[in-house]
Design a protein around this motif. Structure first.
Motif, PDB file in Angstrom:
ATOM      1  N   UNK A  10       0.860  -1.192   0.000  1.00 63.58           N
ATOM      2  CA  UNK A  10       0.000   0.000   0.000  1.00 63.58           C
ATOM      3  C   UNK A  10       0.888   1.231   0.000  1.00 63.58           C
ATOM      4  N   UNK A  11       0.680   2.145  -0.951  1.00 68.07           N
ATOM      5  CA  UNK A  11       1.585   3.281  -1.057  1.00 68.07           C
ATOM      6  C   UNK A  11       1.232   4.438  -0.117  1.00 68.07           C
ATOM      7  N   UNK A  12       0.073   4.385   0.542  1.00 72.29           N
ATOM      8  CA  UNK A  12      -0.282   5.397   1.536  1.00 72.29           C
ATOM      9  C   UNK A  12      -0.013   4.814   2.918  1.00 72.29           C
ATOM     10  N   UNK A  13       1.033   5.309   3.566  1.00 64.90           N
ATOM     11  CA  UNK A  13       1.497   4.688   4.796  1.00 64.90           C
ATOM     12  C   UNK A  13       0.493   4.805   5.937  1.00 64.90           C
ATOM     13  N   UNK A  14      -0.266   5.881   5.975  1.00 65.35           N
ATOM     14  CA  UNK A  14      -1.274   6.012   7.039  1.00 65.35           C
ATOM     15  C   UNK A  14      -2.337   4.924   6.903  1.00 65.35           C
ATOM     16  N   UNK A  15      -2.758   4.662   5.672  1.00 64.36           N
ATOM     17  CA  UNK A  15      -3.726   3.585   5.431  1.00 64.36           C
ATOM     18  C   UNK A  15      -3.111   2.242   5.787  1.00 64.36           C
ATOM     19  N   UNK A  16      -1.850   2.052   5.407  1.00 63.89           N
ATOM     20  CA  UNK A  16      -1.179   0.788   5.688  1.00 63.89           C
ATOM     21  C   UNK A  16      -1.047   0.544   7.196  1.00 63.89           C
ATOM     22  N   UNK A  17      -0.698   1.592   7.941  1.00 66.58           N
ATOM     23  CA  UNK A  17      -0.570   1.443   9.392  1.00 66.58           C
ATOM     24  C   UNK A  17      -1.921   1.155  10.041  1.00 66.58           C
ATOM     25  N   UNK A  18      -2.975   1.774   9.519  1.00 58.67           N
ATOM     26  CA  UNK A  18      -4.318   1.494  10.031  1.00 58.67           C
ATOM     27  C   UNK A  18      -4.704   0.036   9.756  1.00 58.67           C
ATOM     28  N   UNK A  19      -4.385  -0.433   8.548  1.00 59.12           N
ATOM     29  CA  UNK A  19      -4.644  -1.837   8.206  1.00 59.12           C
ATOM     30  C   UNK A  19      -3.903  -2.776   9.152  1.00 59.12           C
ATOM     31  N   UNK A  20      -2.640  -2.465   9.394  1.00 65.12           N
ATOM     32  CA  UNK A  20      -1.813  -3.290  10.279  1.00 65.12           C
ATOM     33  C   UNK A  20      -2.432  -3.374  11.672  1.00 65.12           C
ATOM     34  N   UNK A  21      -2.867  -2.230  12.191  1.00 65.08           N
ATOM     35  CA  UNK A  21      -3.465  -2.212  13.529  1.00 65.08           C
ATOM     36  C   UNK A  21      -4.746  -3.037  13.574  1.00 65.08           C
ATOM     37  N   UNK A  22      -5.574  -2.896  12.535  1.00 68.94           N
ATOM     38  CA  UNK A  22      -6.828  -3.666  12.487  1.00 68.94           C
ATOM     39  C   UNK A  22      -6.555  -5.168  12.474  1.00 68.94           C
ATOM     40  N   UNK A  23      -5.598  -5.571  11.652  1.00 72.94           N
ATOM     41  CA  UNK A  23      -5.303  -7.002  11.529  1.00 72.94           C
ATOM     42  C   UNK A  23      -4.716  -7.569  12.820  1.00 72.94           C
ATOM     43  N   UNK A  24      -3.810  -6.828  13.420  1.00 76.53           N
ATOM     44  CA  UNK A  24      -3.176  -7.332  14.641  1.00 76.53           C
ATOM     45  C   UNK A  24      -4.159  -7.411  15.802  1.00 76.53           C
ATOM     46  N   UNK A  25      -5.190  -6.579  15.786  1.00 84.37           N
ATOM     47  CA  UNK A  25      -6.256  -6.680  16.792  1.00 84.37           C
ATOM     48  C   UNK A  25      -6.982  -8.014  16.698  1.00 84.37           C
ATOM     49  N   UNK A  27      -5.571 -10.900  15.613  1.00 88.35           N
ATOM     50  CA  UNK A  27      -4.620 -12.021  15.675  1.00 88.35           C
ATOM     51  C   UNK A  27      -4.014 -12.425  14.333  1.00 88.35           C
ATOM     52  N   UNK A  28      -4.010 -11.506  13.360  1.00 87.93           N
ATOM     53  CA  UNK A  28      -3.231 -11.739  12.148  1.00 87.93           C
ATOM     54  C   UNK A  28      -1.810 -11.223  12.395  1.00 87.93           C
ATOM     55  N   UNK A  29      -0.848 -11.769  11.677  1.00 86.02           N
ATOM     56  CA  UNK A  29       0.533 -11.292  11.750  1.00 86.02           C
ATOM     57  C   UNK A  29       0.882 -10.569  10.462  1.00 86.02           C
ATOM     58  N   UNK A  30       1.241  -9.295  10.567  1.00 81.96           N
ATOM     59  CA  UNK A  30       1.647  -8.517   9.391  1.00 81.96           C
ATOM     60  C   UNK A  30       3.152  -8.691   9.209  1.00 81.96           C
ATOM     61  N   UNK A  31       3.541  -9.330   8.127  1.00 82.58           N
ATOM     62  CA  UNK A  31       4.965  -9.626   7.917  1.00 82.58           C
ATOM     63  C   UNK A  31       5.750  -8.375   7.523  1.00 82.58           C
ATOM     64  N   UNK A  32       5.109  -7.457   6.784  1.00 82.22           N
ATOM     65  CA  UNK A  32       5.798  -6.236   6.356  1.00 82.22           C
ATOM     66  C   UNK A  32       4.782  -5.323   5.670  1.00 82.22           C
ATOM     67  N   UNK A  33       5.178  -4.070   5.530  1.00 78.72           N
ATOM     68  CA  UNK A  33       4.434  -3.092   4.730  1.00 78.72           C
ATOM     69  C   UNK A  33       5.383  -2.570   3.658  1.00 78.72           C
ATOM     70  N   UNK A  34       4.930  -2.589   2.402  1.00 74.12           N
ATOM     71  CA  UNK A  34       5.747  -2.044   1.314  1.00 74.12           C
ATOM     72  C   UNK A  34       4.898  -1.141   0.436  1.00 74.12           C
ATOM     73  N   UNK A  38       8.033  -3.736  -6.534  1.00 73.43           N
ATOM     74  CA  UNK A  38       9.379  -4.311  -6.573  1.00 73.43           C
ATOM     75  C   UNK A  38       9.820  -4.764  -5.174  1.00 73.43           C
ATOM     76  N   UNK A  39       9.576  -3.921  -4.170  1.00 76.16           N
ATOM     77  CA  UNK A  39       9.956  -4.280  -2.799  1.00 76.16           C
ATOM     78  C   UNK A  39       9.106  -5.442  -2.280  1.00 76.16           C
ATOM     79  N   UNK A  40       7.834  -5.476  -2.689  1.00 76.54           N
ATOM     80  CA  UNK A  40       6.960  -6.572  -2.265  1.00 76.54           C
ATOM     81  C   UNK A  40       7.464  -7.913  -2.791  1.00 76.54           C
ATOM     82  N   UNK A  41       7.909  -7.947  -4.048  1.00 76.80           N
ATOM     83  CA  UNK A  41       8.418  -9.194  -4.630  1.00 76.80           C
ATOM     84  C   UNK A  41       9.673  -9.673  -3.909  1.00 76.80           C
TER      85      UNK A  41
END
Length: 241
Positions: A10-25, A27-34, A38-41
């Protein structure tokens, strides 16, 4: 129970951080945000996720759909699109990558979680149906136009990239194949191999020691480890202190 691992692209970091927080609430594990395809691959090579959340508009040269096309050619990882692009052309392009789901922004947390859970369940069911019946503990390497040689995965120490070629190295021999390392590795069906350097993929069961950035394999071989891949390797081995 082991957590479901999710990669967020996700190229919008605020959205990505919000997604990460929602998932971790939940019990999902977020391996990384890119923010780029190219970085994702590269990340997938280091730390294989169970699911990927993919925005369509990304930084870099690859958009989310082009990135997903490359992912689906190499891996069996479900991709869920999260995007505010709902025009027919974009949706049609996305459909051709066979995503697990396509959620338009803004989306509800309940819809996101349901999409993730269904994608994971469906992927596990599909993988169990498609489990290969061919021999899973060995490969056959073509030595010339008329012959192939059987090699057990347990005998392989490492793969080495040499320009457009790949070397498969065992204790007894070094086999040079006329395909690049990525293409050879994509045909492996063993989970015991991990990338430790842009030029090396090793069999973790054949590690006999680690000294700094040097990995000892078997009785006489050493390969260089890049700091970029070190954490992924350390996470695969059990170190007693």
């Amino acid at each position: 129970m082991e957590k479901i691992k999710v990669l967020i692209v996700e190229n919008e970091l605020l959205i990505a951080q919000d997604l990460k927080a929602r998932l971790e609430e939940h019990q999902f594990e977020v391996t990384a945000i890119h923010t780029s395809g190219e970085d994702a691959l590269t990340e997938i090579d280091i730390n294989m996720p169970d699911l990927i959340l993919m925005d369509i508009h990304l930084d870099g040269d690859l958009d989310g759909i082009e990135t997903t096309e490359q992912i689906t050619r190499r891996y069996d990882i479900p991709v869920i699109y999260l995007s505010d692009h709902v025009d027919k052309h974009t949706v049609d392009r996305a459909k051709h990558t066979f995503p697990a789901n396509y959620l338009s922004k803004p989306y509800k947390s309940s819809d996101l979680l349901r999409a993730l859970e269904l994608a994971f369940i469906n992927a596990k069911r599909q993988n169990s149906r498609n489990r290969p019946s061919k021999l899973s503990d060995r490969i056959f390497i073509r030595t010339d136009n008329q012959a192939v040689e059987m090699i057990r995965y347990s005998d392989i120490l490492y793969l080495e990239a040499e320009r457009a070629y790949c070397c498969v190295v065992t204790d007894k021999a070094k086999h040079v194949l006329s395909s690049n390392m990525r293409k050879v590795f994509d045909q492996f069906e063993s989970p015991d191999f991990i990338k430790v350097h842009r030029s090396f993929i090793i069999n973790i069961n054949r590690i006999t020691g680690i000294e700094g950035n040097l990995i000892k394999l078997g009785d006489k071989y050493t390969v260089q480890m890049s700091s970029k891949y070190k954490d992924a390797l350390i996470g695969k081995i059990h170190t007693v202190k």
